[in-house]
Motif scaffolding. Structure first.
Motif, PDB file in Angstrom:
ATOM      1  N   THR A 136       0.838  -1.188   0.000  1.00  0.00           N
ATOM      2  CA  THR A 136       0.000   0.000   0.000  1.00  0.00           C
ATOM      3  C   THR A 136       0.878   1.246   0.000  1.00  0.00           C
ATOM      4  O   THR A 136       2.103   1.164   0.146  1.00  0.00           O
ATOM      5  CB  THR A 136      -0.923   0.015   1.221  1.00  0.00           C
ATOM      6  OG1 THR A 136      -0.123   0.081   2.415  1.00  0.00           O
ATOM      7  CG2 THR A 136      -1.786  -1.242   1.264  1.00  0.00           C
ATOM      8  N   TRP A 137       0.225   2.402  -0.135  1.00  0.00           N
ATOM      9  CA  TRP A 137       0.973   3.654  -0.115  1.00  0.00           C
ATOM     10  C   TRP A 137       1.673   3.851   1.224  1.00  0.00           C
ATOM     11  O   TRP A 137       2.815   4.315   1.277  1.00  0.00           O
ATOM     12  CB  TRP A 137       0.045   4.824  -0.408  1.00  0.00           C
ATOM     13  CG  TRP A 137       0.709   6.156  -0.329  1.00  0.00           C
ATOM     14  CD1 TRP A 137       0.692   7.041   0.700  1.00  0.00           C
ATOM     15  CD2 TRP A 137       1.546   6.751  -1.342  1.00  0.00           C
ATOM     16  NE1 TRP A 137       1.434   8.154   0.419  1.00  0.00           N
ATOM     17  CE2 TRP A 137       1.963   8.006  -0.827  1.00  0.00           C
ATOM     18  CE3 TRP A 137       1.963   6.352  -2.601  1.00  0.00           C
ATOM     19  CZ2 TRP A 137       2.802   8.853  -1.571  1.00  0.00           C
ATOM     20  CZ3 TRP A 137       2.787   7.196  -3.333  1.00  0.00           C
ATOM     21  CH2 TRP A 137       3.199   8.426  -2.812  1.00  0.00           C
ATOM     22  N   GLY A 138       1.021   3.467   2.310  1.00  0.00           N
ATOM     23  CA  GLY A 138       1.627   3.605   3.631  1.00  0.00           C
ATOM     24  C   GLY A 138       2.842   2.720   3.808  1.00  0.00           C
ATOM     25  O   GLY A 138       3.889   3.169   4.305  1.00  0.00           O
ATOM     26  N   SER A 139       2.729   1.450   3.406  1.00  0.00           N
ATOM     27  CA  SER A 139       3.884   0.545   3.522  1.00  0.00           C
ATOM     28  C   SER A 139       4.998   0.948   2.563  1.00  0.00           C
ATOM     29  O   SER A 139       6.182   0.778   2.874  1.00  0.00           O
ATOM     30  CB  SER A 139       3.445  -0.891   3.256  1.00  0.00           C
ATOM     31  OG  SER A 139       2.896  -1.014   1.960  1.00  0.00           O
ATOM     32  N   TYR A 140       4.638   1.500   1.433  1.00  0.00           N
ATOM     33  CA  TYR A 140       5.639   1.975   0.485  1.00  0.00           C
ATOM     34  C   TYR A 140       6.430   3.144   1.066  1.00  0.00           C
ATOM     35  O   TYR A 140       7.672   3.179   0.971  1.00  0.00           O
ATOM     36  CB  TYR A 140       4.949   2.375  -0.817  1.00  0.00           C
ATOM     37  CG  TYR A 140       5.762   3.263  -1.731  1.00  0.00           C
ATOM     38  CD1 TYR A 140       6.939   2.808  -2.327  1.00  0.00           C
ATOM     39  CD2 TYR A 140       5.356   4.571  -2.004  1.00  0.00           C
ATOM     40  CE1 TYR A 140       7.682   3.627  -3.170  1.00  0.00           C
ATOM     41  CE2 TYR A 140       6.092   5.397  -2.835  1.00  0.00           C
ATOM     42  CZ  TYR A 140       7.241   4.919  -3.415  1.00  0.00           C
ATOM     43  OH  TYR A 140       7.977   5.728  -4.235  1.00  0.00           O
ATOM     44  N   GLN A 141       5.752   4.093   1.686  1.00  0.00           N
ATOM     45  CA  GLN A 141       6.437   5.218   2.315  1.00  0.00           C
ATOM     46  C   GLN A 141       7.312   4.760   3.474  1.00  0.00           C
ATOM     47  O   GLN A 141       8.409   5.302   3.697  1.00  0.00           O
ATOM     48  CB  GLN A 141       5.417   6.255   2.794  1.00  0.00           C
ATOM     49  CG  GLN A 141       4.711   7.002   1.673  1.00  0.00           C
ATOM     50  CD  GLN A 141       5.658   7.872   0.880  1.00  0.00           C
ATOM     51  OE1 GLN A 141       6.500   8.568   1.440  1.00  0.00           O
ATOM     52  NE2 GLN A 141       5.538   7.822  -0.444  1.00  0.00           N
ATOM     53  N   ALA A 142       6.858   3.747   4.205  1.00  0.00           N
ATOM     54  CA  ALA A 142       7.669   3.215   5.306  1.00  0.00           C
ATOM     55  C   ALA A 142       8.943   2.552   4.773  1.00  0.00           C
ATOM     56  O   ALA A 142      10.022   2.691   5.365  1.00  0.00           O
ATOM     57  CB  ALA A 142       6.846   2.212   6.113  1.00  0.00           C
ATOM     58  N   SER A 143       8.833   1.856   3.653  1.00  0.00           N
ATOM     59  CA  SER A 143      10.017   1.218   3.078  1.00  0.00           C
ATOM     60  C   SER A 143      11.016   2.266   2.597  1.00  0.00           C
ATOM     61  O   SER A 143      12.230   2.054   2.688  1.00  0.00           O
ATOM     62  CB  SER A 143       9.598   0.297   1.928  1.00  0.00           C
ATOM     63  OG  SER A 143       9.078   1.049   0.843  1.00  0.00           O
ATOM     64  N   LEU A 144      10.525   3.407   2.079  1.00  0.00           N
ATOM     65  CA  LEU A 144      11.430   4.481   1.687  1.00  0.00           C
ATOM     66  C   LEU A 144      12.144   5.053   2.899  1.00  0.00           C
ATOM     67  O   LEU A 144      13.337   5.384   2.844  1.00  0.00           O
ATOM     68  CB  LEU A 144      10.654   5.586   0.972  1.00  0.00           C
ATOM     69  CG  LEU A 144      10.050   5.240  -0.398  1.00  0.00           C
ATOM     70  CD1 LEU A 144       9.295   6.449  -0.945  1.00  0.00           C
ATOM     71  CD2 LEU A 144      11.118   4.799  -1.376  1.00  0.00           C
TER      72      LEU A 144
END
Length: 493
Positions: free
Chosen positions: A305-313
């Motif tokens: 998701t967008w949230g997990s993607y931002q966390a990975s960044l």
């Protein structure tokens, strides 16, 4: 006095002769009234002035060389040029017939274009899309998460119809549409790239069919004469996925990917089929059976998701060989892959991967997010799922860019900056190409290889319009980098 005999050396004698004559005439006029004397003097001065100007013009004209007869009068450069026995030969003037082809020619502002410079094709396909919408199958939209625009109704059942005649199956398109006039192709193409491009553009087609695979929408696949087996999942099988003519910008995307040094897209060429797209050029992508979605529905891991993607960044997953913690929510993708992706998607304004709901810009009615009714789902952006995120099964660290339909009709006031959120680093190799001001030159050299695509876009004039758009977006991206302090770092593959 014969003026033709006057030369620069005789001017002093002529002036002395006329001066003495004027003095004698003036003395003879002393007996006349003052008014007549002044009138006579004025006439004499006028004649003298006219004579002087005429002599000067005649002298200058005689100095010029006769370009057509070679009879140069008094110019030492021309006399030297015809000596040594060449004085009797006619002089041929040097006139340049060279046409200077400048890299940056005069161009007008491009028209409203999406994937192609031919809006007529766009209007035609819009009617087909609206017919699909009126037929109303929302269930089809719900299962279309990892698909492209090739699932239009006009493309259904084509593989089983009689419209594929013998010409399409055996020949497909004109041969040798990949043109390389120099000793080798541009340096950003590998030998494997050129071989794949020639296969897609020139290979003899034995079969075309519609294929439906798990997690993918149905698509049209053609096989070459070297493929004799029926299993389309066979590794190393040489097949091509035929896209809709509306997706022709995927060809441009492939060349942009190679020019920027990203090397994440599959080889793509333009090819004409007699039974597809009313004879229009269709993009053909090399089929790779090893590609699969990063967030597989059959796996126990959560979807990306967008949230997990931002966390990975934020956590820089797999950066410098550090194994990420379980609570970070990382996928198998290396941190630098997202930086490559956003450069590519921002220049082409591809929103289907990171912003499928079109929350970062104002979409049009023909955009997929509006047609599928996703545009209103922007409030809870953290839970929005990312789509079209692929990797190869044997190479889980690197992304594969598929479904790369770009949009060229979005101006600088409506660019999707949401694609750049969370990005703190960008690849040095790609940004150096944008800064070098050689992006246009390289794209022209690269796109020229695909003759079918080049001609379908209106030749160089049409290609220049597309590059105009990319160049303006590149300037915006460079400004964004400076304004937000984004680092440009080397990113080795």
């Amino acid at each position: 006095m014969n003026t033709r005999s006057i030369r620069p050396g005789n001017i002093a004698n002529s002036l002395l002769y006329w001066s003495i004559s004027f003095w004698r005439l003036f003395n003879c006029c002393k007996s006349y009234s003052s008014t007549r004397k002044y009138l006579f003097v004025a006439v004499v001065c006028f004649i003298y002035l006219f004579f002087t100007v005429y002599v000067n013009n005649t002298t200058n004209r005689d100095k010029r060389p006769d370009l057509w007869t070679g009879q140069g009068r008094s110019d030492p450069e021309f006399t030297d040029g015809v000596r040594d026995g060449d004085a009797n030969e006619s002089f041929s003037p040097t006139r340049s017939n060279v046409v200077y082809i400048t890299l940056k020619s005069k161009r007008h502002k491009p028209a409203n274009i999406r994937g192609t410079v031919r809006p007529k094709l766009r209007k035609k396909k819009v009617r087909v899309r609206h017919q699909d919408a009126q037929d109303g199958t929302r269930n089809k939209a719900n299962k279309d998460e990892h698909t492209s625009n090739t699932n239009d109704r006009s493309w259904k059942l084509l593989g089983h119809s009689d419209r594929f005649n013998k010409i399409d199956r055996l020949y497909g398109s004109d041969p040798s549409s990949i043109r390389i006039y120099s000793q080798r192709a541009p340096q950003w193409f590998s030998d494997e790239d050129i071989a794949d491009m020639r296969f897609l553009a020139d290979s003899t087609i034995t079969h075309i069919e519609e294929v439906t695979l798990r997690r993918f929408s149905s698509f049209i696949l053609f096989k070459s004469e070297i493929n004799r087996t029926e299993d389309v999942h066979e590794p190393g099988k040489c097949c091509g996925v035929v896209r809709s003519p509306l997706d022709v910008s995927e060809v441009f995307a492939f060349h942009l990917d190679r020019v920027l040094g990203l090397n994440r897209t599959s080889p793509t060429v333009s090819r004409r089929f007699h039974a597809l797209g009313d004879g229009q050029s269709c993009p053909v992508v090399l089929w790779d059976p090893s590609v699969s979605p990063v967030a597989d529905a059959d796996q126990t891991s959560e979807r990306l998701t967008w949230g997990s993607y931002q966390a990975s960044l934020k956590h820089k997953c797999w950066h410098k060989g550090v194994t990420p913690k379980a609570e970070w929510g990382c996928t198998s993708i290396h941190h630098h892959e997202w930086s490559r992706l956003v450069v590519f998607d921002f220049l082409l304004q591809i929103y289907e991967r990171l912003d499928r709901n079109c929350c970062g810009f104002k979409p049009r009615l023909e955009d997929t997010c509006v047609e599928l009714g996703h545009h209103g789902e922007c409030k809870d952006k953290e839970s929005v799922e990312l789509t079209h995120i692929f990797h190869r099964k044997h190479d889980p660290r690197h992304l594969v860019f598929l479904n790369n339909k770009g949009y060229f009709d979005r101006d600088e006031e409506n660019l999707n900056f949401k694609l750049l959120e969370g990005i703190k680093e960008l690849p040095e190799q790609s940004i150096s190409v944008l800064r070098s001001q050689r992006l246009r030159e390289r794209l022209l050299q690269s796109l020229f290889l695909d003759q079918q695509y080049w001609e379908s876009q209106g030749g160089r004039q049409g290609i220049e319009k597309l590059i105009d758009v990319i160049e303006r977006r590149a300037k915006v991206l460079l400004t964004y980098i400076n304004a937000h302090g984004i680092k440009v770092v080397p990113m080795n593959s």
